[in-house]
Design a protein around this motif. Structure first.
Motif, PDB file in Angstrom:
ATOM      1  N   MET A 142       0.797  -1.265  -0.031  1.00 52.28           N
ATOM      2  CA  MET A 142      -0.210   0.086   0.349  1.00 52.28           C
ATOM      3  C   MET A 142       1.149   1.511   0.160  1.00 52.28           C
ATOM      4  N   LYS A 143       0.279   2.513   0.034  1.00 57.26           N
ATOM      5  CA  LYS A 143       1.336   3.498  -0.568  1.00 57.26           C
ATOM      6  C   LYS A 143       0.380   4.982   0.004  1.00 57.26           C
ATOM      7  N   LEU A 144       1.218   5.003   0.672  1.00 54.06           N
ATOM      8  CA  LEU A 144       0.655   6.090   1.228  1.00 54.06           C
ATOM      9  C   LEU A 144       1.416   7.927   1.725  1.00 54.06           C
ATOM     10  N   TYR A 145       0.546   8.793   0.860  1.00 52.13           N
ATOM     11  CA  TYR A 145       1.026   9.799   0.787  1.00 52.13           C
ATOM     12  C   TYR A 145       0.623  10.520   1.717  1.00 52.13           C
ATOM     13  N   ARG A 146       1.504  11.718   1.952  1.00 52.74           N
ATOM     14  CA  ARG A 146       1.340  12.688   2.474  1.00 52.74           C
ATOM     15  C   ARG A 146       1.837  14.381   1.939  1.00 52.74           C
ATOM     16  N   PHE A 147       1.529  15.396   2.336  1.00 56.19           N
ATOM     17  CA  PHE A 147       1.678  17.142   2.250  1.00 56.19           C
ATOM     18  C   PHE A 147       1.602  17.003   3.096  1.00 56.19           C
ATOM     19  N   LEU A 148       2.819  17.643   3.407  1.00 54.12           N
ATOM     20  CA  LEU A 148       3.358  18.779   4.885  1.00 54.12           C
ATOM     21  C   LEU A 148       3.889  20.328   4.647  1.00 54.12           C
ATOM     22  N   THR A 149       3.745  20.974   5.381  1.00 54.99           N
ATOM     23  CA  THR A 149       3.387  22.501   4.925  1.00 54.99           C
ATOM     24  C   THR A 149       3.555  22.830   6.334  1.00 54.99           C
ATOM     25  N   GLY A 150       4.577  24.295   6.574  1.00 54.73           N
ATOM     26  CA  GLY A 150       4.816  24.995   6.977  1.00 54.73           C
ATOM     27  C   GLY A 150       5.558  26.385   7.370  1.00 54.73           C
ATOM     28  N   PRO A 151       5.716  27.015   7.556  1.00 57.59           N
ATOM     29  CA  PRO A 151       5.789  28.430   7.516  1.00 57.59           C
ATOM     30  C   PRO A 151       7.709  27.706   6.583  1.00 57.59           C
ATOM     31  N   ASP A 152       8.321  28.802   5.548  1.00 61.57           N
ATOM     32  CA  ASP A 152       9.280  28.787   5.217  1.00 61.57           C
ATOM     33  C   ASP A 152      10.405  28.843   6.713  1.00 61.57           C
ATOM     34  N   ASP A 153      10.524  27.914   7.355  1.00 58.60           N
ATOM     35  CA  ASP A 153      11.916  27.803   8.573  1.00 58.60           C
ATOM     36  C   ASP A 153      12.593  26.700   9.046  1.00 58.60           C
ATOM     37  N   ALA A 154      13.669  26.983   9.436  1.00 60.23           N
ATOM     38  CA  ALA A 154      14.094  25.284  10.141  1.00 60.23           C
ATOM     39  C   ALA A 154      12.852  24.124  10.763  1.00 60.23           C
ATOM     40  N   SER A 155      12.622  24.763  11.373  1.00 57.97           N
ATOM     41  CA  SER A 155      10.973  23.744  11.525  1.00 57.97           C
ATOM     42  C   SER A 155      10.633  23.113  10.551  1.00 57.97           C
ATOM     43  N   PHE A 156       9.774  23.295   9.449  1.00 60.34           N
ATOM     44  CA  PHE A 156       9.426  22.875   8.166  1.00 60.34           C
ATOM     45  C   PHE A 156      10.732  21.621   7.705  1.00 60.34           C
ATOM     46  N   CYS A 157      12.156  22.679   7.613  1.00 60.25           N
ATOM     47  CA  CYS A 157      13.287  21.949   6.685  1.00 60.25           C
ATOM     48  C   CYS A 157      13.483  20.303   8.233  1.00 60.25           C
ATOM     49  N   HIS A 158      13.335  20.316   9.872  1.00 58.31           N
ATOM     50  CA  HIS A 158      13.766  19.043  10.316  1.00 58.31           C
ATOM     51  C   HIS A 158      11.850  18.210  10.217  1.00 58.31           C
ATOM     52  N   ARG A 159      11.107  18.753   9.918  1.00 53.69           N
ATOM     53  CA  ARG A 159       9.981  17.942   9.874  1.00 53.69           C
ATOM     54  C   ARG A 159      10.679  17.380   8.332  1.00 53.69           C
ATOM     55  N   VAL A 160      10.594  17.426   7.370  1.00 51.49           N
ATOM     56  CA  VAL A 160      10.500  16.778   6.184  1.00 51.49           C
ATOM     57  C   VAL A 160      11.684  15.839   6.703  1.00 51.49           C
ATOM     58  N   SER A 161      12.824  16.711   7.264  1.00 55.38           N
ATOM     59  CA  SER A 161      13.957  15.840   7.462  1.00 55.38           C
ATOM     60  C   SER A 161      13.745  14.296   8.597  1.00 55.38           C
ATOM     61  N   ASP A 162      12.541  14.261   9.630  1.00 50.81           N
ATOM     62  CA  ASP A 162      11.715  13.672  10.014  1.00 50.81           C
ATOM     63  C   ASP A 162      11.224  12.666   9.358  1.00 50.81           C
ATOM     64  N   ALA A 163      10.143  12.921   8.676  1.00 52.40           N
ATOM     65  CA  ALA A 163       9.865  11.765   8.277  1.00 52.40           C
ATOM     66  C   ALA A 163      10.565  10.615   6.148  1.00 52.40           C
ATOM     67  N   LEU A 164      11.464  11.516   6.139  1.00 48.82           N
ATOM     68  CA  LEU A 164      12.972  11.540   5.410  1.00 48.82           C
ATOM     69  C   LEU A 164      13.690  10.022   6.129  1.00 48.82           C
ATOM     70  N   ASN A 165      13.920  10.278   7.739  1.00 48.65           N
ATOM     71  CA  ASN A 165      14.156   9.742   8.533  1.00 48.65           C
ATOM     72  C   ASN A 165      13.353   8.117   8.644  1.00 48.65           C
TER      73      ASN A 165
END
Length: 68
Positions: A1-24
């Motif tokens: 099964m394939k899952l999809y998410r769309f992460l959003t947030g302000p253009d700052d380090a917290s957004f990059c950390h959320r994407v990095s967390d998902a990748l990890n």
């Protein structure tokens, strides 16, 4: 099964950390990031789609995708 998410947030380090967390956690980038300017707040916002393939599960709309 394939899952999809769309992460959003302000253009700052917290957004990059959320994407990095998902990748990890096994999510993969899907497409290019998007940017949008909120004139009322004078802020830039980011969005990034991520997908993940999960074995042995049936899709259920009530599942918390961030916990997969």
């Amino acid at each position: 099964m394939k899952l999809y998410r769309f992460l959003t947030g302000p253009d700052d380090a917290s957004f990059c950390h959320r994407v990095s967390d998902a990748l990890n956690k096994g999510w993969e980038l899907h497409g290019t990031p998007s940017l949008s300017f909120n004139q009322a707040e004078n802020k830039m916002y980011c969005g990034q789609a991520v997908t993940k393939t999960v074995d042995g599960k049936d899709y259920d709309p009530s599942m918390k995708l961030g916990e997969q």
